[in-house]
Structures are given as structure tokens and as C-alpha cells.
Write an enzyme that holds these catalytic residues in place. Sequence first.
Site, PDB file in Angstrom:
ATOM      1  N   HIS D  17       0.794  -1.214   0.000  1.00 40.06           N
ATOM      2  CA  HIS D  17       0.000   0.000   0.000  1.00 40.06           C
ATOM      3  C   HIS D  17       0.833   1.275   0.000  1.00 40.06           C
ATOM      4  O   HIS D  17       0.375   2.323   0.429  1.00 40.06           O
ATOM      5  CB  HIS D  17      -1.000  -0.041   1.159  1.00 40.06           C
ATOM      6  CG  HIS D  17      -1.965  -1.170   0.992  1.00 40.06           C
ATOM      7  ND1 HIS D  17      -3.115  -1.050   0.261  1.00 40.06           N
ATOM      8  CD2 HIS D  17      -1.902  -2.465   1.386  1.00 40.06           C
ATOM      9  CE1 HIS D  17      -3.743  -2.218   0.244  1.00 40.06           C
ATOM     10  NE2 HIS D  17      -3.037  -3.101   0.922  1.00 40.06           N
ATOM     11  N   HIS D 103       0.670 -15.837   8.023  1.00 41.91           N
ATOM     12  CA  HIS D 103       1.140 -14.694   7.234  1.00 41.91           C
ATOM     13  C   HIS D 103       2.307 -14.031   7.966  1.00 41.91           C
ATOM     14  O   HIS D 103       2.750 -14.518   8.989  1.00 41.91           O
ATOM     15  CB  HIS D 103      -0.014 -13.710   6.998  1.00 41.91           C
ATOM     16  CG  HIS D 103       0.129 -12.956   5.696  1.00 41.91           C
ATOM     17  ND1 HIS D 103       1.207 -12.159   5.419  1.00 41.91           N
ATOM     18  CD2 HIS D 103      -0.678 -12.897   4.599  1.00 41.91           C
ATOM     19  CE1 HIS D 103       1.060 -11.633   4.200  1.00 41.91           C
ATOM     20  NE2 HIS D 103      -0.073 -12.069   3.674  1.00 41.91           N
ATOM     21  N   ASP D 297      -7.234 -13.854  -2.944  1.00 42.43           N
ATOM     22  CA  ASP D 297      -7.418 -15.021  -3.806  1.00 42.43           C
ATOM     23  C   ASP D 297      -7.782 -16.249  -2.984  1.00 42.43           C
ATOM     24  O   ASP D 297      -7.120 -16.529  -1.978  1.00 42.43           O
ATOM     25  CB  ASP D 297      -6.115 -15.326  -4.541  1.00 42.43           C
ATOM     26  CG  ASP D 297      -5.741 -14.236  -5.521  1.00 42.43           C
ATOM     27  OD1 ASP D 297      -5.956 -14.421  -6.722  1.00 42.43           O
ATOM     28  OD2 ASP D 297      -5.250 -13.181  -5.066  1.00 42.43           O
TER      29      ASP D 297
END
Lengths: 328, 328, 328, 328
Positions: D17, D103, D297
Amino acid sequence: MSTFGRLLRVTTYGESHGLSVGCIIEGFPPGFEITKDHIQEHLTRRKPGQSSITTSRSEDDIVEIHSGIQNNLTLGTPICLQIKNLDTRPGDYIFRTIPRPGHADFTYKEKYGVNSDSGGGRASARETAARVAAGSLCLKYIENTWVQVVSWVHQVHDISLTEIKNYTRNEVETLGLVKFGDEILNTRCPNYDISEKICQKILLARSQGDSLGGIIACCLTFIDIGFFEYMENQVLSWVGYALMSIPSVKGFKVLKKNHLSIVIMLAFKPVSTIRISQETCDWDGEIRSLECRGRHDPCVLPRAVPIVETMAAIALMDCLLVYKSLRK
Amino acid sequence: MSTFGRLLRVTTYGESHGLSVGCIIEGFPPGFEITKDHIQEHLTRRKPGQSSITTSRSEDDIVEIHSGIQNNLTLGTPICLQIKNLDTRPGDYIFRTIPRPGHADFTYKEKYGVNSDSGGGRASARETAARVAAGSLCLKYIENTWVQVVSWVHQVHDISLTEIKNYTRNEVETLGLVKFGDEILNTRCPNYDISEKICQKILLARSQGDSLGGIIACCLTFIDIGFFEYMENQVLSWVGYALMSIPSVKGFKVLKKNHLSIVIMLAFKPVSTIRISQETCDWDGEIRSLECRGRHDPCVLPRAVPIVETMAAIALMDCLLVYKSLRK
Amino acid sequence: MSTFGRLLRVTTYGESHGLSVGCIIEGFPPGFEITKDHIQEHLTRRKPGQSSITTSRSEDDIVEIHSGIQNNLTLGTPICLQIKNLDTRPGDYIFRTIPRPGHADFTYKEKYGVNSDSGGGRASARETAARVAAGSLCLKYIENTWVQVVSWVHQVHDISLTEIKNYTRNEVETLGLVKFGDEILNTRCPNYDISEKICQKILLARSQGDSLGGIIACCLTFIDIGFFEYMENQVLSWVGYALMSIPSVKGFKVLKKNHLSIVIMLAFKPVSTIRISQETCDWDGEIRSLECRGRHDPCVLPRAVPIVETMAAIALMDCLLVYKSLRK
Amino acid sequence: MSTFGRLLRVTTYGESHGLSVGCIIEGFPPGFEITKDHIQEHLTRRKPGQSSITTSRSEDDIVEIHSGIQNNLTLGTPICLQIKNLDTRPGDYIFRTIPRPGHADFTYKEKYGVNSDSGGGRASARETAARVAAGSLCLKYIENTWVQVVSWVHQVHDISLTEIKNYTRNEVETLGLVKFGDEILNTRCPNYDISEKICQKILLARSQGDSLGGIIACCLTFIDIGFFEYMENQVLSWVGYALMSIPSVKGFKVLKKNHLSIVIMLAFKPVSTIRISQETCDWDGEIRSLECRGRHDPCVLPRAVPIVETMAAIALMDCLLVYKSLRK
């Protein structure tokens, strides 16, 4: 590539039948205690002629320290370690006329247009003696600080451990010992029953002139959570890069087992130099039958355990030094 | 740093009084003819004990090829070259108690907290024997292709050549020869008259226990205009980096002389180990008087000429290999 | 080469008339406070159009932070900094047809067979804006820790300071200010009288369409003796390598001035793009007369001071990170 | 690590970002034709929002060429490519308060003590857009010379191809197309029946808020036997190193399939950001339930195919340039 690392850099040299194999280690911090005995201990774990499940080539693999260490203290300068090649018998090597399928004989010739005229040349497993010597210093550096490295034989051919634990090196050496007749054999598989089956399998392959592949597990255990997390990606890149450069390694898988430890599985192919007759072709493309008579291991896995540990240690120590530079 | 180059990588090791000094050369193309005599010839140009204008330390500096060359052909594998240290007399070295001003004794101790207990350790000019051995291969590789490298003594103390020409190596060796009494001395200054004055200056300094600095010129002559232009910036970065790593070098200047040749000037400081009494302090900070009795050169410049040539050749060959990768 | 450093690695990109110039900085530690204003301050010291002794090309050189810094804190990820190219007037550039003597136009064509069709392409001094942006972070990192870096103009053409002191950056900026007519000019030479003479010399050269070279001094002052000693050789290799990569630099000399500080002298050549008519040849080898009409500096030295400081800071911070890895 | 390669060096930057993601490519030879359309074509294969089996984040991923290419020709200078980040909605990201299991949220915080305040930061798959842009140039460079690279989806969850062939890229794109309702979906699995089953599996996972892992195969086909043999070890080291740096990759295996082609299998983990409720803990160690609402996804494999191809191409082109330097 013969160089590993960014801050702690290890460069190896040596063909199987040159004057020596060895390495230069750069970036090792000064003032650190290293004895010749410590290096020798790791070389002895790797050396050939240990027992009837390894090659009968008998090389004492005595390390010489040529620079960088004085009075058992590192100087901060490049450390050169050497191991003389003593027991060379070029006459053993029929593959001067017929390249071995699966070995580097043909590959080298095609790549470079020249060939070392005996042994596997640079691709010989002998080159790993230099890696073990270098990595033994790294094992020493890291063992009492942030991380421990232990490897063991997880599988030979179709005989495998059923579980994966955080073994100690002592357990690997003790539980992997098997006695046959007068001889104590060391599979470095940390379960007596499996170890015994592996031994029998290797001795059978040996008697048949065949060879076996398998899997070595390597467990990295951390005591610092920051460095553990930092290593997560590095294991897949830098450590993987180091381990996959070992001759015979054909695959790499990461099992992140639990909090603060990472387990890696490395697949090894069977040794290419076998007594069983193989149909192949000679340098001129003529179909020939090849039966190798050199003295080679029926299974490299027991001797490869210290190679895996020391290569992992080289990559880990390099990562640790880089990590230190990022901390306040 | 002990490593030079990107594609052609040379890593040196060795303290002045360890078992050996040497190097590993990676990235040298295979199938290239190199004899031990060729390497030896360059080492002999650098070796001590050549005459009374150099140190009386007598080391034969015999090269051993440990890997990477077989039957006088490079194999494409790492080339390890070694030179045993034979004539070591640690007793000569008073500076175990008093660090020499201008040498690395104090520096090393401060940086690393440890010190080699004899000689200049890693900072000894002896380390350059390994560079000469490595660079002699590069000189051979480049000499018949794209570039020639010739160095000479341009100035010693206040005695200097008045012009800069593209000398041949033969002219440097021939015109630099001077006869004093029974002895033929080689200043490597390519003008007989200047050479004679330099000799007298060095012999005077020697008799007074003093030492002298000066300037070495290095001329790179190209036959390929593309590579010449490519090297313009590289001389200021990669070649400069290589040459300025020579112990004793203190300055670097580029004179781009004319079409297809580049001349570099390198300033060398006087040798730090001198017999003249110097006021300094010992490791405890006490004021002391130091008179060094080791066997050292009154002027390093004549022996540094082959060092400059070979270091330039290492940088040039590396640049040439990179340049090749950019061409179609 | 467009990459500097081992642990702290700076890679620059950009031609003078592309969309932007910029850099990626890898290895910068996380959690370190950096504001956009801090970077901008150093870019503004370097930017063109500051006064009549610099080029009238007016580029605001506004830095954009594209990655690696969030909420004024470094993230430990690659830091991308960019400076848009705004004031491009390719029409100015006659040397599309005639390569400038002393500039890279001919060199590039020979090396690569292609040429950027305006400005000096990659060799433009504009590329140094990216170096200043990157180095401003390094200056910040090192300034309160172990070392300070201050540069100044020591000499322009034949007008020179007579002594070398450890100036502060504030002294350089203040004593280098000269007022002519309505304009305050900044030579960055820390002596008002010399500064005034330098100004007159530059304005004269400018009025005549000529350009001037000179010398920049750079003083590194340490507060840690271990790091100071460690840097002794590094200044001659890594710092030298970084500084000599600055376009226009032609020589490098180390004056180790005194305890805990090292002074470097850098020789800059005069700008190649001048209004005075030069006899040269065009791309086809035809003799031509060249009068450049681009907007260029009559003397790059005042604007090169922040470039020298920031490049030295990149090399120093990299050395400092490596040094940390060697300490316990 | 954000840099790959020795002669052809790719350095990437960018958080998910920030203003942009991008790369600098060094060492790419000059005078080589590259159009923006060529780069765009590969980015479009990777871009999100392609269909209902990928994330609905819609980013056009338009490449900008900032340096190194002019008039569709490479200049020999660093090539900077950028892709602006446009569709950022930081509000989506609940994991500012609860790190996602599997993650990099927790990892980054522990390693660096700071965290990007939205998205996966540097560990976001978005970073791979820069790799695809860089690698598209390498694909172009190598495709008509010595080697071809084709990747495809071999397995998703438990649905797998039963054989491994040397597919063409056209076959992968054509046979992987499946039609559901109004929509054409592309699994990039080169078998229509398997592709259809994979589609159904992914759509089911999507509807359940779950995600799926799998295996991508990558086939390297050579036309030069020397380079093929040279690559044998390099695939296990340099190519492995490049491929294993792709976020989500967890294992690497080499199947040397036959004469002149090498097949690699890469295991990908399921995406960590899922809608299904996961029991985990927040930054303070409190047990919490996490349901991610970001647009992600259900299975990365179809979009990862061009990433694998381009990363393999970067490693191959680098090896090819090094290989060239070793040949006469």
C-alpha cells in the site's frame, strides 16, 4: 559456485585427487576460541573408512590451519584450512573411458571441454570435507548463542522413521549405533530398530554392488524469537541455497514443526559409482557395459549427516551476523 | 577485504608467519594453458632477497598448485595456489612490546582485540605474494587479447622520471638494471641514469637505517576501442579499488595519456620498520624509543612493480569478463 | 556500477531526461526515524539553479518516498526514493550530432552501441541526486553515533585554502557565503576571503563560457578508536571506491591528519559542456567546431560538496554495519 | 533478500500500500529491443481481478519505464520499472489488531519491531508484480536463444495432472480455460478435464471463505547441451534460490525429465487471509477469533504461473551471462 555467505563467507577448493582440499573463511569475528581438535572431531564424523557401511577408502582427513587462527584464537583475518589428499589410487577409475551415468563425468566434459583425469574431480563428495571443516567453526560460534543444529538419517531407501522429534546430537550418535558381528556401525538414524533395518539394507546393497538413496532431516532450534522469525524466509532462500549445493541432494522441503524450531528434509540420490553392470555409452557414443570397481559408499547418508549440519551452520551464522547489523 | 572481483574472484589468505600464504581463484575459464613456471616467474620478480636494495629475508616463494589446474590446463574449478612460509624468525620482532608507528600493529589490536604475535600479521607485505600468484594467471589471460599492463618505478623520494612513455616490460627490466660493485641491482625504473640515482639513494637510506617512499606508474594499453571506453570509469572504481588495497599505497591518480592507453600513478609510503630510533609509546602508553632490527626493505618500490601489474591484471580480467557478458 | 555497499546497499537508476532518477536502499535497519524534510534538505543543497555560480536549469528536486518508510519510521524493507525530472529541454542539446570532448557521449556510443538521445544520459551529474537522497539517510544514521562527515571546497582552479582544519558543516555554509550585487552565492569554501576570490573566478569563467575544476576536501571524524582504526584501510578501498565513482572525479588522496580524523582530497575536472568553441569531430569523424548552449554549471564544486558528504556516508554506514558484525 | 543475480541483478522494492512497487535491473545488455507492451502482457497474466477464481481487488498494474530503455531499446544502464498502487483500501484490514496465522504480520513485528500498517507489507504477493515486470525482459532475452521456460498448474489441493509433458505456453493458456456460466476462467492447468475440476474446487473454497494450496511445475528446455549441463547444479542452487524466494513457496523438487529439459516442482501453501473463522491471538496474546474480510485469492496458483516463469527466467539469464564469460 564455491562461495557461500555474505558476511561470513566460505570459499572451498579442491579436486578429489589434487594435493589437498580446503577452504578460506572470511568475516569470522576475532578473539573467538577454536581448537584444531574441535575441527578434527567434525571431520572425523564425515571421514571415509569408518565402517563396512561406508567406503573402504581410508583417509585420515587431518586438518591443517594455515592462517587466521593463532594460539587457539581467531585473528579476524581469513582462515585457511586444508586437508591433504593421501590415499589416491587413480588406477581404480575405469570411467576415464566410460562416463558414469548420474555422475558429473559427462557433464563436466560438456560444460568445460576438459576433465579431471581421475575421480569425480570437483564434483567428488571429497570436496565436502572442506565444507565440514569450515562449518565446524560456525557450529561452535552459534551453538551457545541463538540456535542449535542437529541432523539425522530419516530414511534410507524405503525404511523410514515414523516420527520427527527434536533429537540431540548425542541421541543421533547413540541410537544410530548398531553392532553386526565384530563391528559397530553408525547409521546416524536415532532409533535403534529402524537403524538396524537400515544397516541390513545397506549391507545387502553393498554385497550386491548396488547403492541406496534416502532422506536426511535437519532441525534448527532457536532460543531467540526475533531471530527465529527472521530466519523463516532465510531458511527457504539462504539455508536452502547452501544445503542444495551439496552434491547428491535432489530436493528440499521445509516442515516448520513448532514454536522455535524448523525442520528441513533433504532428499539424496543413490551413489552413481556402483559395481552392478550398467548399460551406457563411452565418450565416443558407443554402447558399453560399465562395472565400477572404485571404493565407494553403498549409501552416503550416514556420512552426509555432519555435512548437512555444518552447511546449515554456515548459512545460519551468516544470517545471524546480518541480523545483528539490523538490530540496534 | 580479502576478495577482489565479480566474475573472476580472487580470495587471499595468510599471515607473514603462518604455514603458508595463498589464494583461491574462482571463475577462471577452463581449458586455458597455465604452467607452474609462468606463475613462478612473476613470484620471482616480487620475492625478497633479490639484491642489497631489498630485504635480506630470503624466501624462495615456490608456488604449489593445489587445485583447478591439471596437465597445465585450467579445469574451470577453483584454483588454489600456495606459497609456504619458510624463513621465519619471530625473534627478530621487538614490536611485540612496542607497536611500530605507521604500521598495523596498533591498528589491529584496537580493531580486533587480538594480534598476530610476530611480523605484521595479515598486514605484512608478504600477503602480496598470493596476489602476484593469482594475478600472473590474469596477466597471461589478457596479454594476447585486449590489453597489456606494464608498471615501473616512476619516482623514489625526490628522484623522478621526467617523462611518461608506454614502456614495455622488457625495457623496465633492462633499463632499470644498475651495477654497484659486484652486484647487479634492479630498480625497475626504465631510465639508466635515474635508476642509478635511485639506487644510490636507496643504498644510502639502507646504510642509515631509514626507508623511502615513491610513485609507481602503471600503463594499460588497449587494442579494442569499445573495451577501452568501457574501462574509463572502471579504472576509477574497480581498478582503483584493487590497487588501493595494496598495503603501503596512499594515493591514486589517473592520467589518461592518449588514445587507447591509460596511465595510473600510485603513491607508496616509506616502510615503517626502520633501524633509526623513533620516539613512540608501548602498549601501555609509556614513551619508548623503538629501533627495529627485523630484515626489511629500505624501499618497497622495486618489488612492488610486479604487485601493481598483477593486481591491475586481476581487475582488468574481471572487467573484461563482465564486458563480454554485455556484448552480443 | 550502480550499486554500492555490502550490508547497506544503494542501487541508483536514472538518465537526465527520463521520467525520474532514484534509488533503492537495502539493509537499512528498521525503526529508525527519517522525515521527508531531512532528505529534502540535502537535495536542496545539491539542486541546480541555486545562484549564478551554478547552472540556471531550475529543478526543484522534490523527493518522493515510494517504499520502506511509513509514519517517518524505516520498516526494514527496501527504501525506494524518487525525484521526478521536470525541466527537460532536449532541444538544447546540440551534441546529438557532435560528441562533447571530455564527456561520455562518445564513450557510451563505443561501449554500448546505443546512446541516450539527450543530455549526458546516465553519465549526467543528475544521477547524483539519487545518491544524495540515499546518503542523506546514512548521514542521519551515523551522525550521532560514531563518526561525522564534513566536506568543503578546498580549491577552485588555482585558488586554494592554505590550511586544512576540521570544519563543521555550519562553518562551511556560513563562511562560504559571498554577496555580489543582489545575490548571495555559496561557494562552500570555509574562508570568506578565499571564497570571494573563488566566486569572482567562477563568474569570470561563466561570462567567458568556460568552466573550472578543483579540489574538494572531506573530513571524517570518529569518536570510537576501534572503528577509526578499522576504517584506515577501508578509506582506501570502500570509501575510495564510492567517492571515485562520482562523475568528474579524477583523483583521490588520503591525508590522515591527526588522531581520530581522516582527510580525503578529491580532484574534480572542469565541466565538459562549455560555450567556448572547441575543435572536435562529429560522429562521422569530420572535423567540426562545437559551442554548447545547454544550461550547465561553470564549476560543479559548490554543488558537489553534498554529493561527496553523502557518498562518504553511504560507504561509512556500510563499513559500520560490517564492523558491528565483527564485535561481540 | 530483495536482490537476485550476479551479472543480471534485479532489486525489487514496494509494500502493498505504498505509492508503487517496482524494480531496478542492472547488467541487462544494451541495444536489445523491449516494448512496454511486452512487459505489460506478462503483468496482465499476473494481475488480480482476472476472474472469480482470483481476488476481486482490481488493479490494472500498468508498467512505467523510468530509465534504461529509450525508443524501445535498452541503453545498458539500470532499468527502472514501476507499477503504481491504485486500489488501496486500508480499511479492509482487520489484522492491524490481530496478526494472521501463517502470514508475515507477526513475523515482521518480531523481527523488526515495526510493521507496515496495512496489507501484508513487504510480504504481500503484490511485490511479485515487480518480479514479473523484471523477468519479462529476461524471458524475452532468453526465449530465442538457448532455453525456453514454461510453467503450469500441476495440482490444486488433491486434484492433479497424472503426467508431466513439455507443454507450450499456448497449451497452458488454452487448455487451462474453463467456462462457468458467463465467465471464462483460467486455471493454467493444461488439461481441460483437470482444469474444470480445479475450477470447481476453487469456487467451492471461495464460497466457503477458505483457500487452497498446490503445486506448480516449471519446465526448462534447452537447445545447447553445454549450457544444459552447466545448469544441472545451478538449478539446484541459483534457480532454486530465486524460486524459493516467492512468498507462499514451501518446497522445491527437481525432476530431471529427459535429454535437454529439466522439470521443477514447487509447492505453494494456501493463502493465509481467509474468511473462515480462525482461533488465534491478538498482539497482546489474548485469544481471539479472526475472520478476514479483505479481498484475496481463494487460490494463488493460476496467478503464480507467470511469477514462476519470470523468476526462473531471471535466474536463467543470469546463469547464461556467467556461462558466456567462461566460454572462449
